[in-house]
Design an enzyme around this catalytic site. Structure first.
Site, PDB file in Angstrom:
ATOM      1  N   TYR A 243      -2.604  -0.367  10.218  1.00 46.07           N
ATOM      2  CA  TYR A 243      -2.506  -0.847   8.833  1.00 46.07           C
ATOM      3  C   TYR A 243      -1.156  -0.491   8.216  1.00 46.07           C
ATOM      4  CZ  TYR A 243      -3.703  -1.194   3.840  1.00 46.07           C
ATOM      5  OH  TYR A 243      -3.724  -1.496   2.505  1.00 46.07           O
TER       6      TYR A 243
ATOM      7  N   SER B  66       0.850  -1.190   0.000  1.00 43.83           N
ATOM      8  CA  SER B  66       0.000   0.000   0.000  1.00 43.83           C
ATOM      9  C   SER B  66       0.881   1.232   0.000  1.00 43.83           C
ATOM     10  CB  SER B  66      -0.906   0.014   1.234  1.00 43.83           C
ATOM     11  OG  SER B  66      -1.531   1.270   1.404  1.00 43.83           O
TER      12      SER B  66
END
Length: 391
Positions: free
Chosen positions: A236, A223
């Protein structure tokens, strides 16, 4: 003298225009991302041009600039793709979202797909069985369950045999919840690390003998948050940062085996990683239940209640078009010379560059304005601000 300088500057402009046209033509012809090439190489060449024109003598400067342009043009990769025939790829997290779309995409172009799902009887798995070709095989695979990983390995090994496994795409991932790092329960941190990082390591270690046998590809879906700090993504982002470094080290470790490693760093795409609104509400309640009284008092009910709106915000700003990610994963799997890093999506390359190459205060102000997850201050800060105004 002034006439000579004007002629020299004009020559640089003509050469730059000619070179830019040739580069753009080659980038388009070979499907190279123009934004990546522009920031990573064309910008330094522009700075070199200014240096050569303003500092060096005309002859030496022109020679150096032409050599740099020629070298850059020669280094632009030529897109050569391998055939899909006989190539088997394992994808994790195919119940929905990106993994689901990727399994369909690779199946359509002739890849032998092993689609790992959490529930073989679930809606997503049933749809894959219905719309895909007989080449696609569903695999029961929870990446946090060692027994399921071992069973999946035995099943795949029995089918691919001596050919080995051409590719692994680590797609399975969870977001958990968005909130200030102090507010997130420890369970969210653990879940993100278990799925996004530890699960990837477990699957990689189990299937690596098959991958080495095929001299294949290891692809991880990381990501933009894995190498760029974003407010509200503490759990995250930490797990994706660990994943990114794991991928980078594995690239070095597996080079001697002929296995090529790639990491995909998408920006915001609309997948099921955000969960449902009901899931978001339950997580919100879990945060409230686990906060210490003084923390709850400092942040205030209004600030904590605003967390519920983040689900709608993230869903609204995310792109529903997954094709940039699918195309980059396909290139990582099938290109003769895949890249180590891919950045599909809006600003997925530019924002990390802003963080890396500009003063930190520039990026912090940009992130505060662009990724601001709350429009109100915690109660204690509101009171402090009010008292300061009164003073």
């Amino acid at each position: 003298m002034e006439m000579l300088q004007c002629d020299s500057a004009l020559l640089y402009i003509v050469l730059s225009a000619l070179f830019s046209g040739l580069v753009i033509h080659k980038l388009i012809r070979n499907n190279v991302k123009i934004e990546n090439a522009a920031v990573s190489c064309l910008l330094p060449l522009l700075l070199l041009e200014i240096f050569c024109c303003c500092v060096l003598c005309s002859c030496l400067g022109l020679t150096l600039f032409i050599l740099a342009c020629t070298l850059y043009y020669a280094c632009i990769p030529v897109r050569r793709m391998l055939t899909t025939q006989g190539k088997a790829v394992l994808i994790t997290g195919c119940d929905s979202g990106l993994g689901h779309a990727l399994a369909k995409y690779l199946d359509e172009i002739g890849v032998l797909v092993y689609a790992g799902v959490l529930d073989k009887k679930g809606q997503g798995a049933e749809e894959l069985s219905r719309v895909s070709s007989p080449r696609l095989s569903l695999i029961q695979l929870d990446v946090t369950n060692p027994e399921q990983i071992k069973n999946a390995y035995n099943g795949v090994r029995n089918q691919v045999q001596d050919a080995g496994l051409w590719g692994i795409v680590h797609n399975a991932g969870v977001l958990g919840y968005m909130a200030d790092g102090e507010l997130l329960p420890l369970s969210v941190y653990k879940q993100c690390m278990d799925v996004n990082f530890i699960g990837v390591v477990q699957v990689t270690k189990m299937f690596m003998p098959l991958l080495r046998k095929a001299k294949g590809r290891l692809v991880t879906i990381s990501s933009m948050a894995g190498h760029t700090p974003l407010p509200g993504f503490a759990a995250y982002a930490a797990s994706k940062a660990a994943l990114s470094m794991f991928s980078a080290v594995m690239r070095q470790d597996l080079f001697k085996w002929g296995v090529k490693v790639s990491a995909i760093y998408p920006s915001g795409f609309k997948t099921n990683i955000f969960g449902s609104k009901d899931h978001w509400s339950s997580q919100d309640q879990k945060i409230l239940d686990n906060l210490m009284p003084d923390v709850k008092e400092d942040y205030g009910e209004e600030y904590l209640a605003s967390l519920k709106d983040l689900h709608h915000t993230m869903s609204t700003v995310s792109s529903p078009d997954l094709s940039p990610v699918l195309e980059d994963v396909c290139h990582a799997l099938l290109a003769e010379e895949p890249y180590f890093s891919y950045t599909p999506g809006r600003c997925a390359y530019l924002i990390p560059c802003l963080f890396r190459y500009f003063p930190l205060w520039v990026y912090d102000n940009f992130a505060k304005r662009t990724f601001q997850i709350h429009h109100i201050l915690p109660r204690s800060l509101q009171m402090s601000k009010a008292n300061n105004k009164m003073d």
